[in-house]
Design a protein around this motif. Sequence first.
Motif, mmCIF file in Angstrom:
data_model
loop_
_atom_site.group_PDB
_atom_site.id
_atom_site.type_symbol
_atom_site.label_atom_id
_atom_site.label_comp_id
_atom_site.label_asym_id
_atom_site.label_seq_id
_atom_site.Cartn_x
_atom_site.Cartn_y
_atom_site.Cartn_z
ATOM 1 N N ALA A 191 2.466 1.567 -3.416
ATOM 2 C CA ALA A 191 1.470 2.049 -4.384
ATOM 3 C C ALA A 191 1.233 3.545 -4.223
ATOM 4 N N ASP A 192 1.260 4.033 -2.985
ATOM 5 C CA ASP A 192 1.085 5.469 -2.745
ATOM 6 C C ASP A 192 2.240 6.260 -3.343
ATOM 7 N N SER A 226 0.826 -1.208 0.000
ATOM 8 C CA SER A 226 0.000 0.000 0.000
ATOM 9 C C SER A 226 0.858 1.255 0.000
ATOM 10 N N LYS A 254 -3.888 0.901 -4.757
ATOM 11 C CA LYS A 254 -3.864 1.232 -3.330
ATOM 12 C C LYS A 254 -5.255 1.114 -2.711
ATOM 13 N N ASP A 287 -5.874 -1.241 0.491
ATOM 14 C CA ASP A 287 -6.392 -0.678 1.740
ATOM 15 C C ASP A 287 -7.719 -1.330 2.135
#
Length: 391
Positions: free
Chosen positions: A146-147, A143, A333, A337
Amino acid sequence: MSDADSRKPGPSEKRRPVLFSHGDTGYLRLRKLTHGPGEQKRFLCLPRTGDKEGAPKDGPLVEVAMVGASAHWTSHARLEDAAELALLLSHPAIPRTHGLFQHRGGRYLVTEYVSGISLNMAGHYGSVRGRQLSEAFTLYVASVVADVLSYVHTLTDAAGRPLGIIHRAVDPYNVILKHDGTVMLAHFMSACSLLPGRAPVVPFIVQGEIDFAAPERLGPMPEGGVDSRSDLFSVGMVMLEMITGLQLYGSDEVEKAAEKLPPGHPGYDGEVPWVSEVSSWTTVEEMARRAAAFRPEHIDHLMRRVSEPVRLIIHKLLRRRPEERYATAAALKGDLDACLGVLDAPYGAREAIEELLKARSDALAVKGPIELIPSDEAERRAGELYLLTNH
């Protein structure tokens, strides 16, 4: 950027060679790190600056990417490109860049040293103890990655034009957990972008990593080019290895499938074989054959013990055709999440570092510290040990 002034090391510096100097700061060489792309070399350094009384002051540890005076001009141009791009990046999970300096014909790119444990080491701990880290750990790390990629892929210049940045080296070596559990995506040295004046692409050389590379990056440029979705394929490869301990291109099933392809399948352009500028366990031709041979059932076989929601995410990331993958890192993401959100308990930085340290402790119980620690952990710990023993 200006030429650096040379200076003589003070008495307290004679224990360590000075890699280069800039103004009144010398960069003490602590350890040679793994090679960068092409002719680039990397070092772990300690900046040391003399104050008015002549007593040395130590700055934070840094990594220095160096291209020597005798290197080909394209290597110098690529390091300048990397510096120009790095100075545009501002994200808490990307190491800071301090600047590009010249000294006696060489160029030196100075960046923040990230102290911590790489995902490669995390996977190594899992393999040694016989149990990989949890799906939650992988979801949390992915995550954050990906951010970072969402930020990088959508970055624009001052006029609002997309910079078209692709990392091209998303792999377990370049994803590092700091000692507080925060995640960093390092080493943009192989990144490409649309910044003007970029160094020319050298034919028949694959820039960046090939072990975790998307199929479209392992040979002649496909029609329409390579875009940011190739980084997302690499995220899928990293997630697969972290959860299963197995590498898609290195699996026996994919190797057997690749052997059935006709001779001269991808990896060639005419009679010239493509090569990787970064060392790997096999050739670009062989990697391209495996990338052309894998099927969804091969991924299913590797993920037979993975939960259904995570398996669906990895399958979507590892589509051979880019248009079938996630369209953006932000979309990825969102799904990661969502998986984290349905866990029985929250999972974040604190839980990740606790799990990682437990895995390391378990692995140490199986093997002694000398056997357990390969080169990349030695690199990460070199600076920490220096500071502990000298301060």
